[in-house]
Write a protein that holds these residues in place. Sequence first.
Motif, mmCIF file in Angstrom:
data_model
loop_
_atom_site.group_PDB
_atom_site.id
_atom_site.type_symbol
_atom_site.label_atom_id
_atom_site.label_comp_id
_atom_site.label_asym_id
_atom_site.label_seq_id
_atom_site.Cartn_x
_atom_site.Cartn_y
_atom_site.Cartn_z
ATOM 1 N N HIS A 1 -2.739 3.111 -8.594
ATOM 2 C CA HIS A 1 -3.130 0.990 -7.847
ATOM 3 C C HIS A 1 -1.539 0.610 -7.126
ATOM 4 C CE1 HIS A 1 -0.448 0.537 -12.194
ATOM 5 N NE2 HIS A 1 -0.445 -1.024 -11.009
ATOM 6 N N THR B 1 -2.165 1.290 -2.731
ATOM 7 C CA THR B 1 -3.158 0.341 -2.453
ATOM 8 C C THR B 1 -2.041 -1.285 -2.173
ATOM 9 O OG1 THR B 1 -4.122 -0.899 -4.388
ATOM 10 C CG2 THR B 1 -4.994 1.178 -3.141
ATOM 11 N N ILE C 1 -9.166 3.055 -1.984
ATOM 12 C CA ILE C 1 -9.575 3.973 -2.582
ATOM 13 C C ILE C 1 -8.943 5.708 -1.836
ATOM 14 C CG2 ILE C 1 -11.229 5.028 -3.883
ATOM 15 C CD1 ILE C 1 -12.268 2.058 -4.534
#
Length: 109
Positions: free
Chosen positions: A34, A37, A53
């Motif tokens: 994560h 991102t 993603i």
Amino acid sequence: MGYNEFKELWTALSAWKHNFMLVDQDRSGTVEFHVLTQVIVAMGYRLSPQTLIAIVKRYSKNGRISFDDYVACCVKLRALTDFFRRRDSMQQGIVNLLYDDVSNNTVNW
């Protein structure tokens, strides 16, 4: 590669290293899935959640991203952005691609 190209590459690589080190809290040389991102968004890229993603899945191993894979991701993002900007002559954020553009692996992850 000439001096100016090398200088530009070195500047980009130094910035990427700095950004990675900011988010690699435990200094393991990897960051969580994560976090990439968040870094991509912080770098100024405006990508859909689905694209983010897909990118992170492509460059992660076991839910983590190494520095080398992070650099590979940054290089690809930069190349794709340059590719897009060259074709977006009106700077509207929209381009038309030909099949040859895609089949030449120019836009593949």
